[in-house]
Enzyme design. Structure first.
Site, PDB file in Angstrom:
ATOM      1  N   SER A  38       0.838  -1.205   0.000  1.00 26.01           N
ATOM      2  CA  SER A  38       0.000   0.000   0.000  1.00 26.01           C
ATOM      3  C   SER A  38       0.869   1.250   0.000  1.00 26.01           C
ATOM      4  O   SER A  38       2.083   1.184   0.199  1.00 26.01           O
ATOM      5  CB  SER A  38      -0.920   0.020   1.232  1.00 26.01           C
ATOM      6  OG  SER A  38      -0.186   0.396   2.386  1.00 26.01           O
ATOM      7  N   SER A  40       0.817   3.863   2.107  1.00 21.76           N
ATOM      8  CA  SER A  40       0.782   4.647   3.348  1.00 21.76           C
ATOM      9  C   SER A  40       2.134   5.226   3.741  1.00 21.76           C
ATOM     10  O   SER A  40       2.199   6.143   4.553  1.00 21.76           O
ATOM     11  CB  SER A  40       0.248   3.784   4.498  1.00 21.76           C
ATOM     12  OG  SER A  40       1.188   2.782   4.848  1.00 21.76           O
ATOM     13  N   LYS A 101       5.334   1.380   9.554  1.00 23.81           N
ATOM     14  CA  LYS A 101       5.126   2.809   9.755  1.00 23.81           C
ATOM     15  C   LYS A 101       6.398   3.409  10.350  1.00 23.81           C
ATOM     16  O   LYS A 101       7.345   2.708  10.677  1.00 23.81           O
ATOM     17  CB  LYS A 101       3.958   3.072  10.715  1.00 23.81           C
ATOM     18  CG  LYS A 101       2.651   2.397  10.343  1.00 23.81           C
ATOM     19  CD  LYS A 101       1.971   2.999   9.135  1.00 23.81           C
ATOM     20  CE  LYS A 101       0.676   2.267   8.816  1.00 23.81           C
ATOM     21  NZ  LYS A 101       0.074   2.751   7.558  1.00 23.81           N
ATOM     22  N   SER A 191      -3.035   7.177   5.632  1.00 19.98           N
ATOM     23  CA  SER A 191      -2.370   6.167   6.449  1.00 19.98           C
ATOM     24  C   SER A 191      -3.233   5.821   7.651  1.00 19.98           C
ATOM     25  O   SER A 191      -3.638   6.699   8.410  1.00 19.98           O
ATOM     26  CB  SER A 191      -1.002   6.671   6.925  1.00 19.98           C
ATOM     27  OG  SER A 191      -0.415   5.741   7.803  1.00 19.98           O
TER      28      SER A 191
END
Length: 245
Positions: A38, A40, A101, A191
């Site tokens: 993805s 994010s 992250k 996100s």
């Protein structure tokens, strides 16, 4: 002849088992590969990036082992992450899922986003505007704003913002509990991260899998698996062996 054939098969099976055990050992204590599905973490990580995560960076928990068996509690040789690390962790509400992250808050920190600006312990993280950035690979292409963000302590990295008045651009103040960290995606308006308590929330230190180190392969998705002729043109050569910062 029959004995030789039987012995040959046995040796082949042993070789495969030894290779599997070595691979599992390396994956458990040293490095594990991950891919990015993805956007994010745009612009730091792009959809189609393949990277290695160091398993030893924060010590070892049960999540360091494939399938997260409940062999022990806590972390062995635990080390605290640094603010600014890009880390892979097990999603607290479903440890079968891996998320990646950037860690922006450590235990005891107060974290808040005000008009798109990250605040750590009441101090705004300085943002240096770097112009426009075309984000692609996770939905339609769009032009967003590129910034260099400076965290307290000196670490800096790139982020992108679509606006400063989105749903996650103004948050309450979060206090990071002991034994947890707070993480956000670099694609700040797209996100799902610690700013959403019901979905991700703060991350237990035991859920950390490792720190992202470098990209070893990257493809832009322009060639499907059967389009062999397009494979060489789909590789992002400039990203191969680049460090994750």
């Amino acid at each position: 002849m029959a004995k030789k054939k039987s012995g040959g098969w046995l040796e082949s099976i042993k070789t495969i088992l030894y290779a599997a055990l070595i691979a599992i050992g390396i994956r458990t204590v040293a490095f594990e590969p991950f891919n990015i599905p993805s956007g994010s973490m745009i612009p730091t990580l792009l959809v189609g990036d393949y990277l290695f995560v160091s398993k030893y960076s924060y010590g070892y928990s049960r999540h360091s082992i494939p399938f997260s068996p409940s062999l022990f509690e806590g972390r062995i040789w635990a080390r605290m992450p640094e603010r600014g690390d890009v880390a892979v962790f097990k999603l607290p509400r479903d440890t079968r899922q891996d998320y990646i992250k950037r860690i922006v808050g450590l235990p005891g920190d107060r974290i808040q986003v005000i008009r798109g600006v990250l605040h750590v312990n009441g101090e705004p993280a300085r943002r240096e505007p770097l112009g426009d950035f075309v984000a692609e690979g996770d939905g339609p292409r769009m032009t967003v704003r590129l910034f260099r963000e400076f965290l307290p302590g000196g670490n800096n990295h790139l982020i992108v913002e679509q606006s400063d008045d989105g749903p996650l651009d103004n948050t309450p103040e979060f206090v990071v509990p002991a034994g947890h960290v707070f993480a956000m995606g670099d694609n700040r308006d797209n996100s799902l991260d610690s700013r959403v308590p019901g979905a991700v929330g703060v991350i237990p230190l035991d859920n950390l899998v490792g720190r992202a180190e470098f990209i070893f392969f990257s493809v832009d998705g322009s060639a499907r698996w059967w389009q062999v002729w397009g494979w060489p043109f789909a590789i992002r050569y400039a990203r191969i062996f680049s460090a994750v910062r």
